[in-house]
Structures are given as structure tokens and as C-alpha cells.
Motif scaffolding. Sequence first.
Motif, mmCIF file in Angstrom:
data_model
loop_
_atom_site.group_PDB
_atom_site.id
_atom_site.type_symbol
_atom_site.label_atom_id
_atom_site.label_comp_id
_atom_site.label_asym_id
_atom_site.label_seq_id
_atom_site.Cartn_x
_atom_site.Cartn_y
_atom_site.Cartn_z
ATOM 1 N N SER A 177 13.061 1.074 -0.112
ATOM 2 C CA SER A 177 13.056 2.218 0.364
ATOM 3 C C SER A 177 11.539 2.491 -1.010
ATOM 4 C CB SER A 177 13.996 3.382 0.307
ATOM 5 O OG SER A 177 14.209 3.646 -0.674
ATOM 6 N N GLU A 178 11.183 3.550 -0.899
ATOM 7 C CA GLU A 178 9.998 4.509 -1.855
ATOM 8 C C GLU A 178 11.331 4.559 -3.134
ATOM 9 O OE1 GLU A 178 7.825 7.264 -0.583
ATOM 10 O OE2 GLU A 178 6.832 5.989 0.898
ATOM 11 N N SER A 179 11.621 5.095 -2.776
ATOM 12 C CA SER A 179 13.010 5.560 -4.334
ATOM 13 C C SER A 179 13.399 4.080 -4.737
ATOM 14 C CB SER A 179 13.850 6.659 -3.627
ATOM 15 O OG SER A 179 14.627 6.374 -2.877
ATOM 16 N N GLU A 180 14.474 2.990 -4.374
ATOM 17 C CA GLU A 180 14.365 2.112 -4.518
ATOM 18 C C GLU A 180 13.058 0.922 -5.256
ATOM 19 O OE1 GLU A 180 17.649 0.069 -2.819
ATOM 20 O OE2 GLU A 180 15.906 0.884 -1.555
ATOM 21 N N PHE A 181 11.950 1.428 -4.882
ATOM 22 C CA PHE A 181 10.613 0.761 -5.431
ATOM 23 C C PHE A 181 10.614 1.525 -6.343
ATOM 24 C CE2 PHE A 181 6.150 0.412 -6.169
ATOM 25 C CZ PHE A 181 5.741 -0.521 -6.830
ATOM 26 N N CYS A 182 10.444 2.960 -6.602
ATOM 27 C CA CYS A 182 10.206 3.615 -8.013
ATOM 28 C C CYS A 182 10.667 3.374 -8.831
ATOM 29 C CB CYS A 182 10.088 5.316 -7.667
ATOM 30 S SG CYS A 182 8.594 5.477 -6.742
ATOM 31 N N ASP A 202 0.933 -1.259 0.327
ATOM 32 C CA ASP A 202 -0.073 -0.008 -0.041
ATOM 33 C C ASP A 202 1.014 1.595 -0.188
ATOM 34 O OD1 ASP A 202 -2.192 -1.640 0.010
ATOM 35 O OD2 ASP A 202 -2.799 -1.524 2.293
ATOM 36 N N ARG A 203 2.557 1.265 0.622
ATOM 37 C CA ARG A 203 2.811 2.299 1.165
ATOM 38 C C ARG A 203 3.476 2.709 -0.796
ATOM 39 N NH1 ARG A 203 4.905 0.606 5.340
ATOM 40 N NH2 ARG A 203 6.774 0.380 4.326
ATOM 41 N N MET A 204 4.112 1.425 -1.131
ATOM 42 C CA MET A 204 4.407 1.583 -2.059
ATOM 43 C C MET A 204 3.934 2.333 -3.373
ATOM 44 S SD MET A 204 7.726 0.486 -1.333
ATOM 45 C CE MET A 204 7.778 1.680 -0.216
ATOM 46 N N LEU A 205 1.780 1.301 -3.390
ATOM 47 C CA LEU A 205 1.337 1.770 -4.530
ATOM 48 C C LEU A 205 1.283 3.772 -4.130
ATOM 49 C CD1 LEU A 205 -0.714 -1.219 -4.664
ATOM 50 C CD2 LEU A 205 0.884 -0.632 -6.616
ATOM 51 N N ARG A 206 1.527 4.218 -3.218
ATOM 52 C CA ARG A 206 0.612 5.287 -3.140
ATOM 53 C C ARG A 206 2.158 5.842 -3.557
ATOM 54 N NH1 ARG A 206 -1.615 3.760 2.153
ATOM 55 N NH2 ARG A 206 0.576 4.066 2.786
ATOM 56 N N ALA A 207 3.423 5.598 -3.359
ATOM 57 C CA ALA A 207 4.368 6.341 -4.184
ATOM 58 C C ALA A 207 4.464 6.395 -5.912
ATOM 59 C CB ALA A 207 5.694 5.770 -3.139
ATOM 60 N N VAL A 208 3.802 5.422 -5.869
ATOM 61 C CA VAL A 208 4.079 5.823 -7.407
ATOM 62 C C VAL A 208 2.355 6.653 -7.997
ATOM 63 C CG1 VAL A 208 5.400 3.372 -7.931
ATOM 64 C CG2 VAL A 208 3.000 3.463 -8.033
ATOM 65 N N TRP A 209 1.720 7.053 -7.396
ATOM 66 C CA TRP A 209 0.511 7.582 -7.210
ATOM 67 C C TRP A 209 -0.715 6.563 -8.276
ATOM 68 C CZ3 TRP A 209 2.012 12.612 -10.404
ATOM 69 C CH2 TRP A 209 3.106 13.408 -9.412
ATOM 70 N N TRP A 210 -0.829 5.238 -7.777
ATOM 71 C CA TRP A 210 -1.465 4.135 -8.013
ATOM 72 C C TRP A 210 -2.153 4.768 -7.215
ATOM 73 C CZ3 TRP A 210 -1.320 1.341 -12.573
ATOM 74 C CH2 TRP A 210 -2.107 0.419 -11.910
ATOM 75 N N HIS A 211 -3.737 5.060 -7.187
ATOM 76 C CA HIS A 211 -4.713 5.741 -6.662
ATOM 77 C C HIS A 211 -5.814 4.840 -6.840
ATOM 78 C CE1 HIS A 211 -2.663 8.629 -5.288
ATOM 79 N NE2 HIS A 211 -1.968 9.385 -6.146
ATOM 80 N N MET A 221 5.419 -7.378 -7.100
ATOM 81 C CA MET A 221 5.787 -7.224 -6.153
ATOM 82 C C MET A 221 5.906 -7.794 -5.126
ATOM 83 S SD MET A 221 2.906 -3.628 -5.892
ATOM 84 C CE MET A 221 3.925 -3.106 -4.347
ATOM 85 N N ALA A 222 5.223 -8.908 -5.063
ATOM 86 C CA ALA A 222 5.305 -10.162 -3.425
ATOM 87 C C ALA A 222 6.503 -10.608 -3.906
ATOM 88 C CB ALA A 222 3.813 -10.503 -3.582
ATOM 89 N N GLU A 223 7.257 -10.878 -5.021
ATOM 90 C CA GLU A 223 8.509 -11.537 -4.959
ATOM 91 C C GLU A 223 9.375 -11.135 -5.070
ATOM 92 O OE1 GLU A 223 8.232 -12.563 -9.286
ATOM 93 O OE2 GLU A 223 6.754 -14.167 -8.695
ATOM 94 N N LEU A 224 9.475 -9.843 -4.843
ATOM 95 C CA LEU A 224 10.492 -8.271 -4.690
ATOM 96 C C LEU A 224 10.253 -8.385 -3.251
ATOM 97 C CD1 LEU A 224 12.002 -5.870 -6.105
ATOM 98 C CD2 LEU A 224 9.989 -4.666 -5.841
ATOM 99 N N TYR A 225 9.460 -8.044 -3.022
ATOM 100 C CA TYR A 225 9.473 -8.110 -1.048
ATOM 101 C C TYR A 225 9.836 -9.144 -0.904
ATOM 102 C CZ TYR A 225 7.093 -7.232 3.080
ATOM 103 O OH TYR A 225 6.912 -7.160 5.125
ATOM 104 N N GLY A 226 9.561 -10.244 -0.918
ATOM 105 C CA GLY A 226 10.335 -11.724 -0.219
ATOM 106 C C GLY A 226 11.674 -11.805 -0.412
ATOM 107 N N GLU A 227 12.256 -10.819 -2.437
ATOM 108 C CA GLU A 227 13.770 -11.249 -2.538
ATOM 109 C C GLU A 227 14.306 -9.647 -1.854
ATOM 110 O OE1 GLU A 227 13.417 -10.408 -6.309
ATOM 111 O OE2 GLU A 227 12.879 -12.338 -7.204
#
Length: 175
Positions: free
Chosen positions: A41-46, A9-18, A30-36
Amino acid sequence: MSNLPDWRDRMLRAVWWHGEQLPEEVRTWMAELYGERGEISESEFCDSWTARTFSMARSAFETVTRSAEQDTGKATTGDDYDYISYTRDPDQGPVGVVRIKSAEVSTPDAAEVLCAVAEGVQEFVMSHHRVTWPVCGEHGRGLHVDYVHETPVWTCTGGSTDGHVVRAIDPAVQA
């Protein structure tokens, strides 16, 4: 430390997914990325979101331009052609945007990226070569991008019904 749903949810807000429904493919990524990598951070996720979108666009561009060149006999790539761009402008948003003529996409969803690329290449072929592409063999009409069961397809509006699927945009996929 939060859990996957909170982080997502935090990361989706960071990419402006509303409020839009997130494609299953992106949720899985996203689940795979979180698992790995855990809670990046938000900037790394973006950065990851943008890199994934750009990579998908390059792959889709190769697929669609190959199909256009085979169908039309006209060149769609080369030194003289510059109609796809990958930009990341912090003033425009936190993630990069792929533009193909007037079509654009900034979501790392393969179907959405393929559709945007197909529309952009179609626009280029029509404006640069003055050729309608692709065309329905049955009705002689230009085709439109659509989805059938989440598969990007070319559709025709001809015929007595509300139209029909002609083929998948990616020739390797059966529609």
C-alpha cells in the motif's frame, strides 16, 4: 494487479515525487521492494521510503562526523550536540525528513543523503567550533559539496581553472 511501472508511478505520486528524474539507485530499490513484497500500500511504501532515508542518514552521519573529527580534532558528536533530527510530520508531507542543521533530505538516495549530511555537519563545525572544514590543502579555502559522476565530493573553487575536486566525501570512495 498492475505491473511494476504502474505501481512505481503510483508510489512516487504518494511520496510527492513530481516530474523529477528518479536516481537509478532508488529505481533499483523500488524494483527489489516490489519483487519481495509485491504491491504494498501507499502508506507501507511511505514507511519504507522514510525508514530507508533515516537509515542512510545515520550511516552517512557516522561517516562524515568521523571524517570531521579526524580532520579538525574537534568533537562533532556527543551528549552536548543535537543538530540532526529525523521527523515525520503528516502536515509537511507523506514521508519523513532528515534535517542536519539547515540541510535536509527526504529521498532514499545514498548520494543525496550523504551530500545533505556533509553540508549539515560542515555547517555545525563552522558555527559551533568556528573552524572551516574541510579545507583545500593547496589553496587554503573551505570546500563545497558537489557531485562528480554521481559521487559526492568536496570541491575547491581556488586555482586558475573553475575549481577542482579535492576528495570524495566518503573517505572509503575514490573520487
